[in-house]
Design a protein around this motif. Sequence first.
Motif, PDB file in Angstrom:
ATOM      1  N   ALA A 246      -2.915  27.920   9.922  1.00  0.00           N
ATOM      2  CA  ALA A 246      -3.366  28.785   8.836  1.00  0.00           C
ATOM      3  C   ALA A 246      -2.651  30.126   8.898  1.00  0.00           C
ATOM      4  CB  ALA A 246      -4.871  29.015   8.938  1.00  0.00           C
ATOM      5  N   PRO A 247      -2.527  30.797   7.747  1.00  0.00           N
ATOM      6  CA  PRO A 247      -2.090  32.191   7.787  1.00  0.00           C
ATOM      7  C   PRO A 247      -3.083  32.965   8.662  1.00  0.00           C
ATOM      8  CG  PRO A 247      -2.142  31.370   5.532  1.00  0.00           C
ATOM      9  CD  PRO A 247      -2.808  30.326   6.385  1.00  0.00           C
ATOM     10  N   VAL A 248      -2.587  33.961   9.382  1.00  0.00           N
ATOM     11  CA  VAL A 248      -3.404  34.561  10.432  1.00  0.00           C
ATOM     12  C   VAL A 248      -4.744  35.100   9.916  1.00  0.00           C
ATOM     13  CG1 VAL A 248      -2.295  36.851  10.368  1.00  0.00           C
ATOM     14  CG2 VAL A 248      -3.314  36.034  12.492  1.00  0.00           C
ATOM     15  N   HIS A 249      -4.727  35.736   8.765  1.00  0.00           N
ATOM     16  CA  HIS A 249      -5.962  36.329   8.250  1.00  0.00           C
ATOM     17  C   HIS A 249      -6.992  35.229   7.976  1.00  0.00           C
ATOM     18  CE1 HIS A 249      -8.580  39.148   6.287  1.00  0.00           C
ATOM     19  NE2 HIS A 249      -8.643  38.355   5.226  1.00  0.00           N
ATOM     20  N   THR A 253     -10.777  34.562   9.355  1.00  0.00           N
ATOM     21  CA  THR A 253     -11.899  34.747   8.435  1.00  0.00           C
ATOM     22  C   THR A 253     -12.504  33.420   7.965  1.00  0.00           C
ATOM     23  OG1 THR A 253     -10.328  34.912   6.611  1.00  0.00           O
ATOM     24  CG2 THR A 253     -11.128  36.989   7.566  1.00  0.00           C
ATOM     25  N   ALA A 254     -11.655  32.369   7.890  1.00  0.00           N
ATOM     26  CA  ALA A 254     -12.172  31.096   7.386  1.00  0.00           C
ATOM     27  C   ALA A 254     -11.630  29.921   8.198  1.00  0.00           C
ATOM     28  CB  ALA A 254     -11.781  30.941   5.906  1.00  0.00           C
ATOM     29  N   PRO A 255     -11.902  29.901   9.507  1.00  0.00           N
ATOM     30  CA  PRO A 255     -11.412  28.779  10.321  1.00  0.00           C
ATOM     31  C   PRO A 255     -12.135  27.507   9.920  1.00  0.00           C
ATOM     32  CG  PRO A 255     -12.974  30.098  11.582  1.00  0.00           C
ATOM     33  CD  PRO A 255     -12.770  30.823  10.282  1.00  0.00           C
ATOM     34  N   LYS A 256     -11.396  26.384   9.884  1.00  0.00           N
ATOM     35  CA  LYS A 256     -12.008  25.135   9.415  1.00  0.00           C
ATOM     36  C   LYS A 256     -12.296  24.155  10.533  1.00  0.00           C
ATOM     37  CE  LYS A 256     -11.901  26.211   5.102  1.00  0.00           C
ATOM     38  NZ  LYS A 256     -13.123  26.796   4.562  1.00  0.00           N
ATOM     39  N   HIS A 257     -11.503  24.176  11.596  1.00  0.00           N
ATOM     40  CA  HIS A 257     -11.718  23.186  12.654  1.00  0.00           C
ATOM     41  C   HIS A 257     -12.788  23.693  13.627  1.00  0.00           C
ATOM     42  CE1 HIS A 257     -10.989  20.265  15.807  1.00  0.00           C
ATOM     43  NE2 HIS A 257     -10.244  19.590  14.940  1.00  0.00           N
ATOM     44  N   VAL A 318      -6.225  22.495   3.218  1.00  0.00           N
ATOM     45  CA  VAL A 318      -7.386  23.304   2.866  1.00  0.00           C
ATOM     46  C   VAL A 318      -6.995  24.323   1.797  1.00  0.00           C
ATOM     47  CG1 VAL A 318      -9.100  24.927   3.761  1.00  0.00           C
ATOM     48  CG2 VAL A 318      -8.246  23.097   5.238  1.00  0.00           C
ATOM     49  N   ALA A 319      -5.810  24.906   1.985  1.00  0.00           N
ATOM     50  CA  ALA A 319      -5.288  25.947   1.100  1.00  0.00           C
ATOM     51  C   ALA A 319      -3.784  25.987   1.383  1.00  0.00           C
ATOM     52  CB  ALA A 319      -5.954  27.284   1.434  1.00  0.00           C
ATOM     53  N   PRO A 320      -2.997  26.765   0.612  1.00  0.00           N
ATOM     54  CA  PRO A 320      -1.573  26.835   0.941  1.00  0.00           C
ATOM     55  C   PRO A 320      -1.376  27.235   2.404  1.00  0.00           C
ATOM     56  CG  PRO A 320      -1.978  27.901  -1.156  1.00  0.00           C
ATOM     57  CD  PRO A 320      -3.323  27.534  -0.588  1.00  0.00           C
ATOM     58  N   ASP A 321      -0.551  26.485   3.109  1.00  0.00           N
ATOM     59  CA  ASP A 321      -0.260  26.749   4.525  1.00  0.00           C
ATOM     60  C   ASP A 321      -1.481  26.632   5.444  1.00  0.00           C
ATOM     61  OD1 ASP A 321       2.415  27.136   4.302  1.00  0.00           O
ATOM     62  OD2 ASP A 321       2.281  29.306   4.086  1.00  0.00           O
ATOM     63  N   HIS A 322      -2.531  26.051   4.955  1.00  0.00           N
ATOM     64  CA  HIS A 322      -3.734  25.929   5.787  1.00  0.00           C
ATOM     65  C   HIS A 322      -4.170  24.465   5.791  1.00  0.00           C
ATOM     66  CE1 HIS A 322      -7.968  27.715   6.869  1.00  0.00           C
ATOM     67  NE2 HIS A 322      -7.556  26.815   7.726  1.00  0.00           N
ATOM     68  N   ASP A 323      -4.222  23.867   6.977  1.00  0.00           N
ATOM     69  CA  ASP A 323      -4.755  22.516   7.096  1.00  0.00           C
ATOM     70  C   ASP A 323      -5.492  22.392   8.417  1.00  0.00           C
ATOM     71  OD1 ASP A 323      -2.818  21.430   9.188  1.00  0.00           O
ATOM     72  OD2 ASP A 323      -1.406  21.938   7.602  1.00  0.00           O
ATOM     73  N   ALA A 324      -6.339  21.388   8.501  1.00  0.00           N
ATOM     74  CA  ALA A 324      -7.088  21.175   9.740  1.00  0.00           C
ATOM     75  C   ALA A 324      -7.376  19.690   9.899  1.00  0.00           C
ATOM     76  CB  ALA A 324      -8.391  21.969   9.725  1.00  0.00           C
ATOM     77  N   CYS A 326      -9.789  17.474  10.711  1.00  0.00           N
ATOM     78  CA  CYS A 326     -11.225  17.299  10.910  1.00  0.00           C
ATOM     79  C   CYS A 326     -11.776  16.500   9.735  1.00  0.00           C
ATOM     80  CB  CYS A 326     -11.897  18.668  10.987  1.00  0.00           C
ATOM     81  SG  CYS A 326     -13.685  18.549  11.119  1.00  0.00           S
ATOM     82  N   PHE A 327     -12.575  15.478  10.055  1.00  0.00           N
ATOM     83  CA  PHE A 327     -13.126  14.631   8.989  1.00  0.00           C
ATOM     84  C   PHE A 327     -14.144  15.356   8.118  1.00  0.00           C
ATOM     85  CE2 PHE A 327     -11.787  10.898  11.706  1.00  0.00           C
ATOM     86  CZ  PHE A 327     -10.826  10.451  10.806  1.00  0.00           C
ATOM     87  N   LEU A 328     -14.568  16.527   8.541  1.00  0.00           N
ATOM     88  CA  LEU A 328     -15.471  17.278   7.664  1.00  0.00           C
ATOM     89  C   LEU A 328     -14.750  17.734   6.393  1.00  0.00           C
ATOM     90  CD1 LEU A 328     -17.353  19.453  10.300  1.00  0.00           C
ATOM     91  CD2 LEU A 328     -18.243  17.487   9.034  1.00  0.00           C
ATOM     92  N   LEU A 329     -13.426  17.732   6.460  1.00  0.00           N
ATOM     93  CA  LEU A 329     -12.620  18.077   5.279  1.00  0.00           C
ATOM     94  C   LEU A 329     -12.079  16.769   4.736  1.00  0.00           C
ATOM     95  CD1 LEU A 329     -10.633  20.615   7.356  1.00  0.00           C
ATOM     96  CD2 LEU A 329     -12.288  21.306   5.616  1.00  0.00           C
ATOM     97  N   THR A 330     -12.560  16.310   3.631  1.00  0.00           N
ATOM     98  CA  THR A 330     -12.135  14.989   3.181  1.00  0.00           C
ATOM     99  C   THR A 330     -11.174  15.073   2.006  1.00  0.00           C
ATOM    100  OG1 THR A 330     -14.197  14.934   2.004  1.00  0.00           O
ATOM    101  CG2 THR A 330     -14.079  13.622   4.033  1.00  0.00           C
ATOM    102  N   GLU A 331      -9.921  15.327   2.373  1.00  0.00           N
ATOM    103  CA  GLU A 331      -8.839  15.350   1.379  1.00  0.00           C
ATOM    104  C   GLU A 331      -7.723  14.445   1.883  1.00  0.00           C
ATOM    105  OE1 GLU A 331     -10.418  17.928  -1.455  1.00  0.00           O
ATOM    106  OE2 GLU A 331      -8.453  16.990  -1.529  1.00  0.00           O
ATOM    107  N   GLU A 332      -6.654  14.384   1.113  1.00  0.00           N
ATOM    108  CA  GLU A 332      -5.489  13.626   1.563  1.00  0.00           C
ATOM    109  C   GLU A 332      -4.845  14.328   2.750  1.00  0.00           C
ATOM    110  OE1 GLU A 332      -4.214  10.597   0.501  1.00  0.00           O
ATOM    111  OE2 GLU A 332      -6.246  10.628  -0.325  1.00  0.00           O
ATOM    112  N   PRO A 333      -4.300  13.582   3.730  1.00  0.00           N
ATOM    113  CA  PRO A 333      -3.655  14.216   4.880  1.00  0.00           C
ATOM    114  C   PRO A 333      -2.463  15.087   4.490  1.00  0.00           C
ATOM    115  CG  PRO A 333      -3.732  11.822   5.134  1.00  0.00           C
ATOM    116  CD  PRO A 333      -4.290  12.135   3.793  1.00  0.00           C
ATOM    117  N   ALA A 334      -2.301  16.254   5.176  1.00  0.00           N
ATOM    118  CA  ALA A 334      -1.154  17.131   4.919  1.00  0.00           C
ATOM    119  C   ALA A 334       0.083  16.601   5.622  1.00  0.00           C
ATOM    120  CB  ALA A 334      -1.461  18.542   5.402  1.00  0.00           C
ATOM    121  N   HIS A 335      -0.127  16.081   6.802  1.00  0.00           N
ATOM    122  CA  HIS A 335       0.991  15.526   7.573  1.00  0.00           C
ATOM    123  C   HIS A 335       0.635  14.082   7.883  1.00  0.00           C
ATOM    124  CE1 HIS A 335       3.526  19.022   8.399  1.00  0.00           C
ATOM    125  NE2 HIS A 335       2.408  19.701   8.295  1.00  0.00           N
ATOM    126  N   ALA A 336       0.859  13.205   6.925  1.00  0.00           N
ATOM    127  CA  ALA A 336       0.434  11.817   7.137  1.00  0.00           C
ATOM    128  C   ALA A 336       1.334  11.152   8.174  1.00  0.00           C
ATOM    129  CB  ALA A 336       0.495  11.065   5.835  1.00  0.00           C
TER     130      ALA A 336
END
Length: 336
Positions: A246-249, A253-257, A318-324, A326-336
Amino acid sequence: MADGAASRSDVILDVSGLKTVFRTRGGEVHAVNDVSFDLRPGELLGVVGESGSGKSVTMMSLLGLLPQPPAEIRAGTVMFGGQDLLKTPDRDLRHIRGARIGFVFQDPMTSLNPVFTVGYQLREPLRKHMGLSNKAAQDRAFELLELVGIPDARRRLSDYPHQFSGGMRQRVMIAIALACDPQILIADEPTTALDVTIQAQILDLMAELRERLKMAVIWITHDLGVIAGIADRVLVMYGGQVVEQAPVHELFTAPKHPYTQALLTTIPHIRGARADKLTVIEGQPPILSAAPAACSFAARCPVAFGRCKQENPPRFPVAPDHDAACFLLTEEPAHA
Ligand SMILES: Nc1ncnc2c1ncn2[C@@H]1O[C@H](COP(=O)(O)OP(=O)(O)OP(=O)(O)O)[C@@H](O)[C@H]1O
Ligand SMILES: [Mg+2]
């Protein structure tokens, strides 16, 4: 640096699907498990994660610095300047390490050669990789020592490593790493062995040099406080995997894992205090005897559910340059 997604042409180092295993007498150690990340010109990428999470082995793998055996790089590509470093012959790789990618490791005493003067160790890469004459290399060595703030630099060129203090030796290491104007500097806990004041001085120095030399930096540390102060973007590693970027800020402020969230609670509250090794999260780090078949944080995770113990989660955007991962986030994989 942190805003917006970068196009591939903005990437100077592109690591994809890196897997490194050690074959030991006790069996295999899966130290790096499918690690992917990139680095963009001029940015400072922080890498954090508790001891044994694979930070150093990842960097040593991509620099070709691991003895094989016992290490074995099983998969992955490391694209730099149009070539895959994992397929680059040793000779060319040595040149890249000497000239285009600088690196500084934790203990300068093991990286500096005790039997050669500091001046000699600075002149060597300049002669070898940049073809400088003795005289030109000597002048440049002097400039470099001055650049990293060593007083009385001209005279100190003829001193040996043991004649420098720990902080000064670390500055010498940085000077050697910067000798040939690298595009990338990889710093693996370069200040951990130093006291807090010297650590702050080296961090200031790095910030200033980065500004001046416009190089990209990968900075590995246990210390999230340091990362908060210097990074543009952060990778969080756990069990040989990138579990969040994630971008540092945003990371703060909004860590996902859940692992990142746990890490953030370990930051000391007194400003300027140094973080201890990040072992205060309850439970043990994963055993790395096989590639992860489930989420490697599941056993310590307060919010793990059934699937976490059956499958290894990919990195979900999760957002631009932000991925995690964790199955709590149910989207398509960023790095499949
Ligand atoms: N030569 C080796 N032989 C076997 N296992 C190794 C070797 N070097 C590293 N490992 C293992 O690889 C894993 C990753 O180690 P690595 O040094 O990358 O961790 P790290 O994140 O850099 O930790 P630290 O914060 O303590 O520096 C660890 O389990 C470690 O024990
Ligand atoms: Mg390490």
